[in-house]
Design a protein around this motif. Structure first.
Motif, short mmCIF file in Angstrom:
data_model
loop_
_atom_site.label_atom_id
_atom_site.label_comp_id
_atom_site.label_asym_id
_atom_site.label_seq_id
_atom_site.Cartn_x
_atom_site.Cartn_y
_atom_site.Cartn_z
N GLY A 85 0.78 -1.23 0.00
CA GLY A 85 0.00 0.00 0.00
C GLY A 85 0.81 1.28 0.00
N LEU A 86 1.94 1.29 -0.69
CA LEU A 86 2.74 2.51 -0.77
C LEU A 86 2.02 3.56 -1.61
N PRO A 87 2.03 4.84 -1.21
CA PRO A 87 1.40 5.89 -2.03
C PRO A 87 1.95 5.91 -3.45
N ALA A 88 1.10 6.34 -4.38
CA ALA A 88 1.34 6.37 -5.82
C ALA A 88 1.13 5.02 -6.48
N LEU A 89 0.71 4.02 -5.72
CA LEU A 89 0.36 2.73 -6.29
C LEU A 89 -1.07 2.38 -5.86
N SER A 90 -1.69 1.47 -6.60
CA SER A 90 -3.13 1.22 -6.43
C SER A 90 -3.50 0.73 -5.04
N GLY A 91 -2.60 -0.01 -4.39
CA GLY A 91 -2.91 -0.52 -3.06
C GLY A 91 -3.19 0.59 -2.05
N PHE A 92 -2.50 1.70 -2.18
CA PHE A 92 -2.72 2.81 -1.26
C PHE A 92 -4.11 3.41 -1.45
N VAL A 93 -4.51 3.61 -2.71
CA VAL A 93 -5.83 4.19 -2.99
C VAL A 93 -6.93 3.32 -2.39
N ALA A 94 -6.78 2.00 -2.54
CA ALA A 94 -7.79 1.08 -2.03
C ALA A 94 -7.82 1.05 -0.51
N GLU A 95 -6.66 0.84 0.10
CA GLU A 95 -6.63 0.67 1.56
C GLU A 95 -6.93 1.98 2.29
N PHE A 96 -6.54 3.10 1.72
CA PHE A 96 -6.87 4.39 2.34
C PHE A 96 -8.38 4.56 2.45
N GLN A 97 -9.09 4.24 1.38
CA GLN A 97 -10.55 4.38 1.40
C GLN A 97 -11.20 3.35 2.34
N ILE A 98 -10.68 2.14 2.33
CA ILE A 98 -11.23 1.10 3.21
C ILE A 98 -11.12 1.53 4.67
N PHE A 99 -9.93 1.99 5.07
CA PHE A 99 -9.75 2.37 6.47
C PHE A 99 -10.49 3.65 6.82
N THR A 100 -10.52 4.60 5.91
CA THR A 100 -11.23 5.85 6.18
C THR A 100 -12.72 5.57 6.41
N GLY A 101 -13.33 4.82 5.51
CA GLY A 101 -14.74 4.54 5.64
C GLY A 101 -15.06 3.60 6.79
N SER A 102 -14.24 2.56 6.97
CA SER A 102 -14.53 1.56 7.99
C SER A 102 -14.33 2.11 9.39
N ILE A 103 -13.26 2.88 9.61
CA ILE A 103 -13.01 3.43 10.94
C ILE A 103 -14.07 4.48 11.29
N ALA A 104 -14.55 5.21 10.28
CA ALA A 104 -15.63 6.16 10.54
C ALA A 104 -16.90 5.45 10.97
N ALA A 105 -17.09 4.21 10.46
CA ALA A 105 -18.27 3.43 10.84
C ALA A 105 -18.10 2.78 12.21
N THR A 106 -16.89 2.33 12.52
CA THR A 106 -16.60 1.72 13.82
C THR A 106 -15.10 1.77 14.09
N TRP A 107 -14.74 2.15 15.31
CA TRP A 107 -13.32 2.22 15.66
C TRP A 107 -12.67 0.84 15.66
N VAL A 108 -13.47 -0.22 15.74
CA VAL A 108 -12.93 -1.58 15.76
C VAL A 108 -12.11 -1.86 14.50
N ALA A 109 -12.47 -1.21 13.38
CA ALA A 109 -11.74 -1.43 12.13
C ALA A 109 -10.28 -1.02 12.25
N ALA A 110 -9.96 -0.12 13.17
CA ALA A 110 -8.57 0.31 13.36
C ALA A 110 -7.69 -0.83 13.83
N LEU A 111 -8.27 -1.88 14.39
CA LEU A 111 -7.48 -3.03 14.83
C LEU A 111 -6.81 -3.75 13.66
N ALA A 112 -7.27 -3.48 12.44
CA ALA A 112 -6.65 -4.10 11.26
C ALA A 112 -5.43 -3.35 10.77
N LEU A 113 -5.17 -2.16 11.30
CA LEU A 113 -4.04 -1.36 10.83
C LEU A 113 -2.69 -2.07 10.95
#
Length: 495
Positions: free
Chosen positions: A393-421
């Motif tokens: 998930g390094l920036p400038a590659l597709s993995g970053f775009v995907a994981e950034f959105q997953i964590f932004t949306g999931s953590i906003a829905a529940t803090w439990v998602a932060a345990l996946a960081l």
């Protein structure tokens, strides 16, 4: 046009199956058909305009078994179109990669083209029985690839394990689909019709039906604890087989979550949401930890697939946690999940092709046999490094775009998602460890005489990573394609 896209590879497969062409013409037909199909999908994408109210574009429907409410119904939207694109891109990359192969090429080409039709058909299907048909046929085709062209003494056993596990999942899926059919009035298997009824407040079925559907899809994804078929299947499959298995077939499970589970059973999905989040968390952390312990490069990459698919499961679970003012965040999580499906297909497909180079040169995937490859194979080293960075998930590659959105949306829905960081940190550690052991340090016994990437290998794997880079730098067109679908899913499950 969509029917042509789905069945053009099958026509190529039939042409090869009933001909007696040699390896070179067979490779040419394989490449020509996959490139032509990719060109058609690109043309379709360029002409795509999101229909109003979450409808379908390029839809085609013909009665098939009218007495049972089954039809040949295909169409595309912001979920299926990206999956059609990544499917054709990966099959084209494998056809290029296969220009270096000479082992029963005509049969392999015919089998891969038939497999391509099953994958395209599933992502275009808008009828549950049509979805199930392509889902099942993909299992048969991949079984034949692993059993017929796998390497090692355990290839046939790994193929059988893959078949039995995933076929069991397909049976659970079928029972779940029948439950949806029985829960609708009048009875139908048509997905848009069922979605409309669910959004209209009609409860099609309960949690038990969703449980069966989740079981079938979780085995195919695969999530913990249904992942045990994956590492041996990848280890023993040929490189092109592993690329398609990871890049396309695993997405059938997560695609099913978004196409069937969430919009057709919104009430049950909300009830199951915390369980789905928990499975996603465990898959993220367990996949990364076990990958860190591997000495076999291919098994390591296989376990990173469990980790990366865990992010998708986490996002779709978090999207079911309805709370005030959370709709936008959950929409971001769904957009990230679909982007992750595309990104993982490109990146992990490339990594499995690159892992295949180790086997073709040294007949081994064991890290201990290598070392110092950076000095003798700079092109191979550079591509593997880019693939590893994209995967973590390094920036400038597709993995970053995907994981950034997953964590932004999931953590906003529940803090439990932060345990996946910590999964991101573990992924970085495992790839750095593998890179150090394989590419730096003193030369190992398998490094001597190791030839760098050749033309077909460079184009096949390099093209996938170039697309990952393009998606990481300019993600807008893909995100704009996905976002309307994500909004429709969030609207369907409420909140």
């Amino acid at each position: 046009m969509l029917t042509v896209i789905v069945f053009l590879p099958l026509l190529g497969a039939a042409l090869l199956a009933f001909s007696r062409t040699g390896p070179r013409p067979a490779r040419g037909v394989w490449l020509a058909v996959t490139v032509a199909d990719l060109a058609l999908v690109v043309a379709m994408t360029m002409g795509y305009r999101p229909p109003a109210a979450g409808g379908l574009a390029y839809a085609e429907q013909v009665d098939w078994i009218p007495g049972a409410g089954v039809s040949y119904h295909v169409g595309v939207d912001g979920l299926s179109l990206p999956m059609l694109l990544v499917t054709d891109v990966l099959f084209a990359a494998c056809a290029v990669w296969a220009l270096r192969m000479d082992d029963r090429v005509r049969r392999l080409a015919a089998l891969f083209l038939a497999l391509q039709t099953t994958c395209l058909g599933l992502f275009a299907a808008q009828d549950l029985i049509l979805f199930f048909l392509f889902f099942d046929l993909s299992i048969v085709a991949m079984y034949a690839v692993i059993a017929g062209w796998g390497h090692g003494e355990q290839a046939k056993r790994s193929a059988l394990q893959f078949f039995l596990y995933t076929f069991l999942g397909s049976l659970a899926l079928l029972v779940g689909f029948i439950g949806l059919y029985l829960g609708s009035t009048p009875h139908t298997f048509d997905i848009p019709t069922l979605v409309a009824r669910a959004q209209g407040g009609t409860a099609l079925a309960g949690g038990a039906v969703l449980g069966l559907i989740l079981l079938g899809l979780a085995i195919k994804t695969p999530t913990v604890p249904f992942h045990t078929w994956l590492p041996p299947a990848h280890t023993d499959a040929p490189a092109v087989g592993s690329a398609i298995l990871a890049g396309v077939l695993l997405k059938m499970g997560t695609y099913g979550f978004l196409r069937v589970g969430m919009p057709l059973l919104p009430d049950a999905w909300r009830s199951w949401a915390w369980a789905i989040v928990a499975v996603g968390l465990v898959s993220v952390l367990y996949g990364a930890l076990v990958a860190l312990a591997q000495n076999n490069v291919k098994r390591m990459i296989a376990y990173t697939s469990v980790n990366h698919m865990g992010y998708v499961v986490l996002a779709v679970g978090a999207a079911g946690l309805v709370a005030p003012d959370s709709a936008t965040a959950r929409e971001v999580a769904i957009t990230g999940a679909v982007t992750q499906m595309v990104s993982h297909g490109l990146v992990t497909g490339a990594l499995f092709l690159l892992a295949g180079v180790l086997e073709s040169r040294a007949h081994s995937y064991e890290m201990d046999r290598f070392g110092g490859l950076a000095g003798v194979a700079p092109r191979y080293t550079a591509l593997f490094a880019v693939g590893a960075l994209a995967s973590l998930g390094l920036p400038a590659l597709s993995g970053f775009v995907a994981e950034f959105q997953i964590f932004t949306g999931s953590i906003a829905a529940t803090w439990v998602a932060a345990l996946a960081l910590p999964g991101i940190l573990l992924t970085a550690a495992l790839f750095l460890r593998a890179f150090h052991r394989v590419f730096t340090g003193p030369e190992g016994p398998a490094t001597r005489g190791f030839a760098d990437l050749r033309g077909a290998e460079l184009v096949g794997a390099g093209g996938l990573l170039a697309l990952s880079l393009a998606l990481g730098i300019v993600p807008g067109p893909v995100l704009d394609l996905i976002r309307p679908f994500a909004a429709s899913v969030i609207s369907a499950i409420g909140g």
